[in-house]
Design an enzyme around this catalytic site. Structure first.
Site, PDB file in Angstrom:
ATOM      1  N   ASP A 180       4.357  23.021   9.026  1.00 15.97           N
ATOM      2  CA  ASP A 180       5.173  23.884   8.355  1.00 15.97           C
ATOM      3  C   ASP A 180       6.013  25.057   8.583  1.00 15.97           C
ATOM      4  O   ASP A 180       5.112  25.854   8.865  1.00 15.97           O
ATOM      5  CB  ASP A 180       4.290  24.046   6.862  1.00 15.97           C
ATOM      6  CG  ASP A 180       4.965  24.288   5.251  1.00 15.97           C
ATOM      7  OD1 ASP A 180       6.446  24.852   5.508  1.00 15.97           O
ATOM      8  OD2 ASP A 180       4.254  24.264   4.577  1.00 15.97           O
ATOM      9  N   ASP A 205      11.662  22.024   5.292  1.00 15.45           N
ATOM     10  CA  ASP A 205      11.059  23.019   6.666  1.00 15.45           C
ATOM     11  C   ASP A 205       9.561  21.929   6.577  1.00 15.45           C
ATOM     12  O   ASP A 205       8.758  23.087   7.082  1.00 15.45           O
ATOM     13  CB  ASP A 205      10.840  24.321   5.944  1.00 15.45           C
ATOM     14  CG  ASP A 205      10.411  24.146   4.624  1.00 15.45           C
ATOM     15  OD1 ASP A 205       9.951  23.215   3.881  1.00 15.45           O
ATOM     16  OD2 ASP A 205       9.828  25.783   4.164  1.00 15.45           O
ATOM     17  N   GLU A 206       9.390  21.122   6.413  1.00 17.22           N
ATOM     18  CA  GLU A 206       7.861  20.651   6.379  1.00 17.22           C
ATOM     19  C   GLU A 206       8.531  19.034   6.219  1.00 17.22           C
ATOM     20  O   GLU A 206       9.141  18.507   6.756  1.00 17.22           O
ATOM     21  CB  GLU A 206       7.889  20.221   4.787  1.00 17.22           C
ATOM     22  CG  GLU A 206       6.639  20.124   4.120  1.00 17.22           C
ATOM     23  CD  GLU A 206       6.059  20.067   3.095  1.00 17.22           C
ATOM     24  OE1 GLU A 206       4.851  19.897   2.356  1.00 17.22           O
ATOM     25  OE2 GLU A 206       6.812  20.582   2.560  1.00 17.22           O
TER      26      GLU A 206
END
Length: 386
Positions: A9, A102-103
């Site tokens: 993350d 974003d993960e």
């Protein structure tokens, strides 16, 4: 073979992107989001210390921290950096799932035979930091649920390994809020009967949980016990959803074409939200009566809000339809999808709009996808929808 699943993350991603371009933003409470009536898309860890969180109304955030600096957000910057990170990770692992902008989930199962999974993950993180300057946290464990919870505990800029034998001791003392599928309503329901830690939840009989929260009770019990068989789904940037309509008689009825396009936008956006996707590219297609086919596309901030997507679709149609010829077919496609739970364009949309979407989706889930929609998408004269 034991599974080795990594969750990665990017820390406060939008904030980190802005700080790459402006070092004066370092160390201050920073909010990424819309105007006074908008909501928080992201915030710095300095702002979180005041109780600010994502999806909070900007007005409330400013009451908690009046000195916070607000930035509207630069979609192009975030999108480009997300693609860069994706390419770096995808080029170094056998299987990668992009869960959101974003993960990421990585399946490194079996790689211990050649190279330590934890060491390899650290090298990937080092590559991301070196090539982009972005901070990133990760956790390595036996499944997606435990590794995601581990990343949350490791942030910011942290790392963690949770072997199979340590999963229960790691999970037990944590709040049930740490389990990804536990929202506010579920937390309040379980808290009222004294279930506040993962250990207490894990010791509950499955049938009792099913009676309390419905069909998800068994899945929640499994997660509390560190059980998750869900696979890492290989990521493909080309994934899309689309719909088309071919007319029995070629048409030049522009208001009707726009109504159909609006309805298409609503239905596809609802599908995005149901399947937890966000799109960043809108494509409109028309086929003229002579079978010439033309398309136009536009990039947008990751969203699943139909009022945003329908506006873009209509703008594309206005730019695309230039020949004044009859149209045989019209189509709409949303592509460049990523998994995500944000149902709104958090850079522009207000708290009222977020509440409206939640209510509309509730009605659609209960009464069908055509139960409610914008008036511009309905044909009231013939009482039909697309």
């Amino acid at each position: 073979m034991d599974r080795a699943i990594v969750h990665m993350d990017l820390d406060a991603f939008f904030v980190s992107c802005e700080r790459l371009n402006n070092s004066q933003l370092d160390g201050i409470p920073l909010i990424i989001g819309g105007g006074d009536r908008g909501v928080v898309a992201s915030c710095s860890y300095e702002a979180r210390q005041f109780g600010i969180r994502s999806a909070m109304p900007i007005r409330m955030a400013l009451r908690l921290c009046p000195e916070a600096k607000i930035i509207k957000g630069d979609y192009e910057l975030y999108s480009n950096l997300s693609h860069t990170v994706t390419d770096i990770i995808q080029g170094k692992v056998p299987v990668m799932e992009k869960a959101s902008i974003d993960e990421f989930y990585l399946d490194l199962s079996g790689m211990d035979k050649f190279f330590g999974c934890y060491q390899w993950t650290q090298e990937i993180v080092s590559a991301v930091k070196k090539e982009t300057g972005l901070p990133i946290s990760f956790a390595l464990s036996a499944n997606k649920t435990v590794s995601k919870i581990g990343t949350g505990e490791a942030k910011p800029a942290g790392k963690m390994e949770i072997p199979q034998t340590e999963i229960r001791p790691f999970l037990n003392p944590l709040s049930i809020r740490k389990i990804p599928m536990v929202g506010d309503k579920t937390f309040q329901l379980l808290s009222r009967v004294g279930i506040r830690t993962i250990q207490t939840l894990s010791e509950m009989p499955v049938l009792v949980l099913q009676q309390m929260i419905g069909i998800n009770g068994k899945e929640l019990w499994k997660k509390a016990n560190g059980i998750d068989e869900n696979p890492v789904i290989p990521y493909s940037e080309r994934k899309s959803i689309s719909t088309e309509k071919t007319f029995s008689t070629d048409t030049i009825d522009i208001p009707e074409l726009k109504r159909i396009l609006t309805r298409m936008s609503e239905k596809l956006a609802y599908q995005l939200r149901q399947e937890k996707w966000l799109t960043s590219t809108v494509v409109v297609k028309i086929r003229y009566a002579n079978f010439d086919t033309e398309t136009k596309q536009s990039r947008v901030a990751y969203t699943s809000a139909d009022h945003t997507l329908s506006r873009i679709a209509l703008e594309l149609f206005n730019r695309l339809y230039t020949r004044r010829m009859r149209i045989r077919l019209i189509g709409l496609r949303f592509t460049d999808l990523v998994h995500g739970s944000h149902q709104m364009n958090l850079f522009e949309d207000t708290e009222e709009q977020m509440n409206l979407y939640q209510t509309m989706d509730y009605l659609k889930n209960r009464f069908g996808a055509d139960a409610v929609g914008r008036a511009s998408g309905f044909d009231f004269e013939h009482k039909t929808t697309l």
